[in-house]
Every structure is written in structure tokens, then in C-alpha cells.
Design an enzyme around this catalytic site. Structure first.
Site, mmCIF file in Angstrom:
data_model
loop_
_atom_site.group_PDB
_atom_site.id
_atom_site.type_symbol
_atom_site.label_atom_id
_atom_site.label_comp_id
_atom_site.label_asym_id
_atom_site.label_seq_id
_atom_site.Cartn_x
_atom_site.Cartn_y
_atom_site.Cartn_z
ATOM 1 N N ASN A 100 0.793 -1.272 -0.080
ATOM 2 C CA ASN A 100 -0.028 -0.090 -0.023
ATOM 3 C C ASN A 100 0.881 1.181 -0.145
ATOM 4 O O ASN A 100 0.547 2.161 -0.358
ATOM 5 C CB ASN A 100 -1.054 -0.034 1.338
ATOM 6 C CG ASN A 100 -1.617 1.566 1.504
ATOM 7 O OD1 ASN A 100 -2.582 1.779 0.704
ATOM 8 N ND2 ASN A 100 -1.287 1.959 2.322
ATOM 9 N N ASP A 165 1.761 6.964 0.135
ATOM 10 C CA ASP A 165 0.821 5.943 -0.320
ATOM 11 C C ASP A 165 0.836 5.916 -1.835
ATOM 12 O O ASP A 165 0.810 6.785 -2.731
ATOM 13 C CB ASP A 165 -0.492 6.752 0.018
ATOM 14 C CG ASP A 165 -1.931 5.610 -0.071
ATOM 15 O OD1 ASP A 165 -1.628 4.611 0.776
ATOM 16 O OD2 ASP A 165 -2.562 5.712 -0.768
ATOM 17 N N ASP A 195 -0.872 -6.890 3.381
ATOM 18 C CA ASP A 195 -0.849 -5.845 4.475
ATOM 19 C C ASP A 195 -1.539 -4.816 4.012
ATOM 20 O O ASP A 195 -1.990 -4.087 3.012
ATOM 21 C CB ASP A 195 0.644 -5.086 4.795
ATOM 22 C CG ASP A 195 0.551 -4.095 5.708
ATOM 23 O OD1 ASP A 195 0.555 -4.623 6.944
ATOM 24 O OD2 ASP A 195 0.852 -3.011 5.558
ATOM 25 N N HIS A 199 -6.777 -0.180 2.865
ATOM 26 C CA HIS A 199 -6.293 1.008 2.295
ATOM 27 C C HIS A 199 -5.764 1.091 0.580
ATOM 28 O O HIS A 199 -5.355 1.954 0.347
ATOM 29 C CB HIS A 199 -4.856 1.632 3.263
ATOM 30 C CG HIS A 199 -5.298 1.685 4.639
ATOM 31 N ND1 HIS A 199 -5.947 2.824 5.014
ATOM 32 C CD2 HIS A 199 -5.256 0.722 5.761
ATOM 33 C CE1 HIS A 199 -6.228 2.609 6.342
ATOM 34 N NE2 HIS A 199 -5.552 1.575 6.775
ATOM 35 N N GLU A 231 -5.552 -8.365 4.689
ATOM 36 C CA GLU A 231 -5.879 -7.447 5.997
ATOM 37 C C GLU A 231 -6.645 -6.420 5.840
ATOM 38 O O GLU A 231 -6.278 -5.375 5.467
ATOM 39 C CB GLU A 231 -4.306 -7.181 6.448
ATOM 40 C CG GLU A 231 -4.572 -6.841 8.019
ATOM 41 C CD GLU A 231 -4.026 -5.508 8.716
ATOM 42 O OE1 GLU A 231 -3.828 -5.506 9.675
ATOM 43 O OE2 GLU A 231 -3.695 -4.738 7.797
ATOM 44 N N ASN A 294 -3.153 -11.135 16.746
ATOM 45 C CA ASN A 294 -1.924 -10.983 15.631
ATOM 46 C C ASN A 294 -0.815 -10.256 16.147
ATOM 47 O O ASN A 294 -0.908 -9.609 17.199
ATOM 48 C CB ASN A 294 -2.430 -10.706 14.366
ATOM 49 C CG ASN A 294 -3.039 -9.091 14.302
ATOM 50 O OD1 ASN A 294 -2.840 -8.411 15.381
ATOM 51 N ND2 ASN A 294 -2.899 -8.502 13.191
HETATM 52 C C1 LAG Z 1 -0.619 -2.813 8.960
HETATM 53 N N1 LAG Z 1 -1.482 -3.321 8.691
HETATM 54 O O1 LAG Z 1 -2.557 -2.704 8.045
HETATM 55 C C2 LAG Z 1 0.433 -3.829 9.744
HETATM 56 O O2 LAG Z 1 -0.007 -4.871 10.299
HETATM 57 C C3 LAG Z 1 0.843 -2.781 10.970
HETATM 58 O O3 LAG Z 1 1.719 -3.325 11.683
HETATM 59 C C4 LAG Z 1 1.468 -1.488 10.132
HETATM 60 O O4 LAG Z 1 1.898 -0.418 11.014
HETATM 61 C C5 LAG Z 1 0.624 -0.649 9.130
HETATM 62 N N2 LAG Z 1 -0.265 -1.534 8.482
HETATM 63 C C6 LAG Z 1 1.385 -0.416 8.220
HETATM 64 O O5 LAG Z 1 1.953 -1.168 7.294
HETATM 65 C C7 LAG Z 1 3.055 -0.443 11.919
HETATM 66 C C8 LAG Z 1 2.911 0.216 13.101
HETATM 67 C C9 LAG Z 1 2.900 1.746 13.050
HETATM 68 C C10 LAG Z 1 4.164 2.027 12.427
HETATM 69 C C11 LAG Z 1 4.156 1.566 10.951
HETATM 70 C C12 LAG Z 1 5.262 1.976 9.993
HETATM 71 O O6 LAG Z 1 1.826 -0.144 13.964
HETATM 72 O O7 LAG Z 1 2.975 2.088 14.542
HETATM 73 O O8 LAG Z 1 4.280 3.582 12.099
HETATM 74 O O9 LAG Z 1 4.183 0.061 10.979
HETATM 75 O O10 LAG Z 1 6.370 1.469 10.424
HETATM 76 C C13 LAG Z 1 5.336 4.040 12.449
HETATM 77 C C14 LAG Z 1 5.250 5.047 13.616
HETATM 78 C C15 LAG Z 1 4.171 6.253 13.159
HETATM 79 C C16 LAG Z 1 4.877 6.990 11.860
HETATM 80 C C17 LAG Z 1 5.234 5.875 10.826
HETATM 81 C C18 LAG Z 1 5.865 6.388 9.669
HETATM 82 O O11 LAG Z 1 4.605 4.338 14.583
HETATM 83 O O12 LAG Z 1 4.109 7.048 14.284
HETATM 84 O O13 LAG Z 1 4.159 7.787 11.542
HETATM 85 O O14 LAG Z 1 6.277 4.807 11.474
HETATM 86 O O15 LAG Z 1 7.228 7.147 9.995
HETATM 87 CA CA CA Z 2 -3.561 3.447 -0.303
#
Ligand code: LAG
Ligand code: CA
Length: 492
Positions: A100, A165, A195, A199, A231, A294
Site C-alpha cells: 500500500n 501512499d 498488508d 487502504h 488484511e 496477531n
Molecule cells: C498494517 N496493517 O494494515 C500492519 O499490520 C501494521 O503493523 C503497520 O503499522 C501498518 N499496517 C502499516 O504497514 C506498523 C505500526 C505503526 C508504524 C508502521 C510503519 O503499527 O506504528 O508506524 O508499521 O512502520 C510508525 C510510527 C508512526 C509513524 C510511521 C511513519 O509508529 O508514528 O508515522 O512509522 O514514520
Molecule cells: Ca492507499
């Protein structure tokens, strides 16, 4: 794409979250093959951003930099070796594909050495440039991020937590993504966890999946399509519905774990599980992958808390036993690592912790103890006896229905799967002391929850089924495992 591409007689996958490829190859040969698992969901195999603040969180792997197969889990050579060795012992590999988006803001280099710049939208390792991303003409949220989950356009064309995106409406982007997935197919993977499918537009996903090759005939019958599960987090309260995606491929059923947690925490009496399945407002069993937790919701990410995890081991084992005993859905067992939870005001401050690692931040291998469980910080729920023996139970009873339902009017239940297996679960505050119709042939059975059937003997409790199919069960409500499961594969 909804047919799991398991080898015959295998019906459950496990998510070996953040495992190294060399460990997974070894696990396929030593454990997953012999104990009847269908396959492994692996962490994203493509190059990702290296995040150092916090230091190497698990979630850096959800920020793609390119589609080169170089990650903390290993090199491309190690990846290929794993896929080959697992397939040779009839264990399939299902890749988590993050298609995505690319990274968040900032620039640097990825785990494979490719440069990226989220500011100028430059990903030369693919290559993708600013033309390949959704921008102001597609996303109208103002700051470019997703805020309003009631607006399908915003959810699909704006940035999920600021992640750049991809413009999946473009042929070039579709081709690059399909090339990546086809490369994995050619290497021998059996399918994909997609994943953030919510979106992406269903039509775009359909177009990308339409470009996919059939599975590699070195390991699969000709004409076989990959197994795909998307997902889609649909808890019922948003504009985007799982039903938009089920005509394309399977979806992950997130309601399942929430409702099951409710039951096995005792908030909703287990007797209601009698009509578990579509009658509970869930999709058709053939459209879903089901799981207790998960990698996201076990740590409060991805929309959620409230599910049972390995931290609540007693209820978790009961819930997993129920999931594996019941015919609804294609089952996935989570396999985690431990981390020092630190919950402040309902939020785990350490929910970013990456996998067990060495001083140089390389992922630590799992060690194996005498009782088959893991060490070195790896939880390995898939190696817990109460769980792996139910994976075998599921294989054995496949194709049968729920029969001989019994409940005590409250939180104790029992049912058979045809005339092949029988399970009793006591989630109540009193003992179960009952003579129940098991539907099984007469004989002495080994309870696979309290023990194993080894060298012709049962290390756990024996259950005697009479000529009338009835057996007596006594299950203390104080037991760590208030469950008894017997099946015709473990008849003494
Ligand atoms: C998913 N499913 O739709 C994944 O299962 C999930 O683990 C992914 O988020 C999300 N989609 C995007 O692929 C994970 C974390 C986020 C993290 C993201 C990117 O849950 O917390 O965001 O992966 O690494 C992190 C920071 C954010 C920040 C972002 C971009 O937590 O605050 O904005 O990175 O820098
Ligand atoms: Ca999208």
C-alpha cells in the site's frame, strides 16, 4: 485465491513473527513438518527502512524501501534456501506483502543498502518517484494523512500514519508490485498476507492479483493459484467492509478474536458458542483466516486491544483449543517473542520492541528446550503442547461437523467433530463432573491437552469411552488447562 495451498492433510499456519530465515528453515524440518502445520506466515521479506529511534522496532518492516529480498531476517540466498527446504517437508511459506505504501518521511538507506527519501518520494531501488504516489488530486484530507475512517476515498488515497501512499491506479505501480509478488511466487512461496488491504481499492487489488503467475510447479501442481488473505480490519463501525474484499480473496477476521476473548475471559458464557460462526455476524467460513491475536493487536497496534495473548496463558490456551477444534475458518496460530510490557494509562510504552537480538542488533536464533518449547526470548506458542496437539486434532477431524454439543447452561461446553474427535472445555467456576456422549468408537483415548501419546503410551490422562460412546470427564475449574481433547489418532 481463497484456497489455502497446503499440502494434503494440513490445515493451520503459524505466524513466525520476526524470525530469521535460517531458523524458519530449521523449524520446518524439525517441527512444523513433523507436527502437521500447513505453513508459515513470514515477516515482510523485502528491503525496509532502518529505524534507529527507537532502536530497530518491529514496525520498521512495514516501511518498504525496495523489493530486494534483504532484511533483518536474512539475505536473498537464505530466503531461497528456506522456501526450498520448507516446501520439501510439505510446509508452505506465506509472505507478508506491504504494497500500500513505502516509508514515512525522512531519508536514509534501507536494509539492502538502497537509498530512499520520503520527502521527495524517491525510491531508486524499485524505482518509484513522485509520479507513483497519491497526492492532492487523489487525497483531500488537507494534511495528506488519514483521519476520517468514514470516508472510503480518504482511507484509500491518503497516508496511513504518514506512510507514502502508492498510486495503485497506475499501470506502472501495479506492474512493479506484481513483479515483486511474482518473484516470490517463482521462488516458491505459496501465497500472501496482504498488508493494509483496506487502504487499497478492491479494483486495484483485483488488477494486481490478476497479473500473478501460478505457483511454481517444482513444488505445486500445475495451474495452482496463490492463497491470498487480505488484511481488512472491519469491526463493523466503518465505511469500508470486509465484504468488498471477499469476492477477491480471503480476509482476516478481526471480530473473531474480540468475541472469543469475551467468552474466555468469562464475560459471555461459553454455552453461546453453540452456533459459533456466521450466526455471530461473521463472514462465511471459506472467506476468512481466523486467529486469537496477531502481531498488531497483541501489543495494542492495528486498531486494537482487548484480545487474548500469550501473556494470559490460561485463557489463551483454552481459546486456541476452541479455535482449532471448531470448523469455522482457516486457522492461524500466532508465534511471538516476549518483551517487557510497560502499560501506562492503558498504553504499552514498549510496544515497539523488536525481536530478541545480539549486541550487533542481528536477530537471535531461538533455542529449544527438552519439552519442545523455546528459549532465548522466543515465546513459540506454536510449540506449546496444548496448541500443537490441537493442530493435529484439526487435521484429523477435517471435513466433519460439530456434533454431540453439550453445555452446563453456563461456561462449560463439549462437542465432537463427527465420530473422530471430542473436546470438553471448562471455563466455569465449578468442576465439570459429567458423563458425556462423545460420538467416538469404544476405546481408551489419550487426552492430548494433559499429555502426549509416545511410544504406545499416554503421558497424560486416559479417557475411557464405552460401547455406548459415553465417557466420564472430571475437569477441575482450578486446573491450569481445564480442557480435555481426545481423537481417534490417539487411541491406545
Ligand atoms: C498494517 N496493517 O494494515 C500492519 O499490520 C501494521 O503493523 C503497520 O503499522 C501498518 N499496517 C502499516 O504497514 C506498523 C505500526 C505503526 C508504524 C508502521 C510503519 O503499527 O506504528 O508506524 O508499521 O512502520 C510508525 C510510527 C508512526 C509513524 C510511521 C511513519 O509508529 O508514528 O508515522 O512509522 O514514520
Ligand atoms: Ca492507499
Amino acid at each position: 485465491f481463497s484456497n489455502p495451498t497446503c499440502a494434503p492433510g494440513r490445515y493451520t499456519i503459524t505466524h513466525l513473527f520476526e524470525w530469521k530465515w535460517t531458523d524458519i528453515a530449521d523449524e520446518c524440518e524439525k517441527f512444523l513438518g513433523p507436527y502437521g502445520y500447513c505453513g508459515v506466515q513470514i515477516s515482510p521479506p523485502n528491503e525496509n527502512r532502518v529505524v534507529t529511534s527507537p532502536n530497530r522496532p518491529w514496525w520498521e518492516r512495514y516501511q518498504p524501501v525496495s523489493y530486494k529480498l534483504v532484511t533483518r531476517s536474512g539475505t536473498e540466498a537464505e530466503f531461497r534456501n528456506m522456501v526450498d527446504r520448507c516446501n520439501k517437508v510439505n510446509v508452505r511459506i506465506y509472505a507478508d506483502v506491504v504494497i500500500n505504501h513505502m516509508t514515512g518521511g525522512g531519508s536514509g538507506s534501507g536494509t539492502g543498502g538502497s537509498h530512499y527519501d520520503g520527502g521527495s518520494l524517491s525510491y531508486p531501488g524499485v524505482p518509484f518517484s513522485s509520479w507513483d504516489f497519491n497526492a492532492g488530486s487523489e487525497c483531500h484530507s488537507g494534511d495528506g494523512d488519514i483521519h476520517n475512517y468514514n470516508d472510503p476515498n480518504e482511507v484509500r488515497n491518503c497516508r496511513l500514519v504518514s506512510l507514502r501512499d502508492l498510486k495503485m491506479s497506475k499501470d506502472y505501480v501495479r506492474d512493479k508490485v506484481a513483479d515483486y509478488m511474482n518473484n516470490l511466487i517463482n521462488i516458491g512461496v505459496a501465497g500472501f498476507r496482504v498488508d493494509a488491504a483496506k487502504h487499497m481499492w478492491p479494483g486495484d487489488l483485483r488488477a494486481v492479483f490478476g497479473k500473478l503467475h501460478n505457483l511454481n510447479t517444482k513444488y505445486f501442481n500445475s495451474g495452482q493459484k496463490p492463497f491470498i488473505f487480505q488484511e481488512v480490519i472491519d469491526m463493523g463501525g466503518e465505511a469500508i467492509k470486509a465484504a468488498e474484499y471477499t469476492p477477491i480473496a480471503r480476509v482476516t477476521n478481526f471480530i473473531y478474536g474480540i468475541k472469543i476473548a469475551d467468552v474466555f475471559r468469562g464475560n459471555n458464557p461459553a454455552k453461546y458458542l453453540k452456533n459459533w460462526g456466521s450466526a455471530w455476524g461473521m463472514p462465511s467460513p471459506f472467506d476468512v483466516v481466523v486467529f486469537i491475536d496477531n502481531h498488531d493487536n497483541q501489543r495494542g497496534h492495528g486498531g486494537g486491544g482487548g484480545v487474548l495473548t500469550h501473556f494470559e496463558h490460561r485463557a489463551y490456551k483454552m481459546a486456541t483449543a476452541f479455535m482449532l477444534a471448531h470448523p469455522y475458518g482457516f486457522t492461524r496460530v500466532m508465534s511471538s517473542y516476549d518483551w517487557p510490557r510497560n502499560i501506562v494509562n492503558g498504553e504499552d510504552k514498549n510496544n515497539w520492541y523488536g525481536p530478541p537480538h545480539n549486541g550487533d542488533m542481528s536477530i537471535k536464533g531461538r533455542s529449544i528446550k527438552a519439552d519442545l518449547s523455546c528459549g532465548n526470548g522466543w515465546t513459540c506458542e506454536h510449540r506449546w503442547r496444548q496448541i500443537y496437539n490441537m493442530v493435529a486434532f484439526r487435521n484429523l477431524v477435517f471435513g466433519t461437523t460439530v456434533n454431540n454439543w453439550w453445555d452446563n447452561g453456563n461456561k462449560a461446553i463439549a462437542f465432537s467433530r463427527g465420530n473422530r474427535g471430542f473436546i470438553v472445555i471448562n471455563d466455569d467456576t465449578a468442576d465439570v463432573n459429567a458423563n458425556l456422549q462423545t460420538g467416538l468408537p469404544q476405546g481408551t483415548y489419550c487426552d492430548v491437552i494433559s499429555g502426549n501419546y509416545e511410544n504406545g503410551a499416554c503421558t497424560g490422562n486416559e479417557v475411557h469411552v464405552g460401547g455406548d460412546g459415553r465417557a466420564h470427564f472430571h475437569i477441575s475449574h482450578q486446573s491450569e488447562d481445564p480442557v480435555v481433547a481426545i481423537h481417534i489418532g490417539k487411541l491406545l
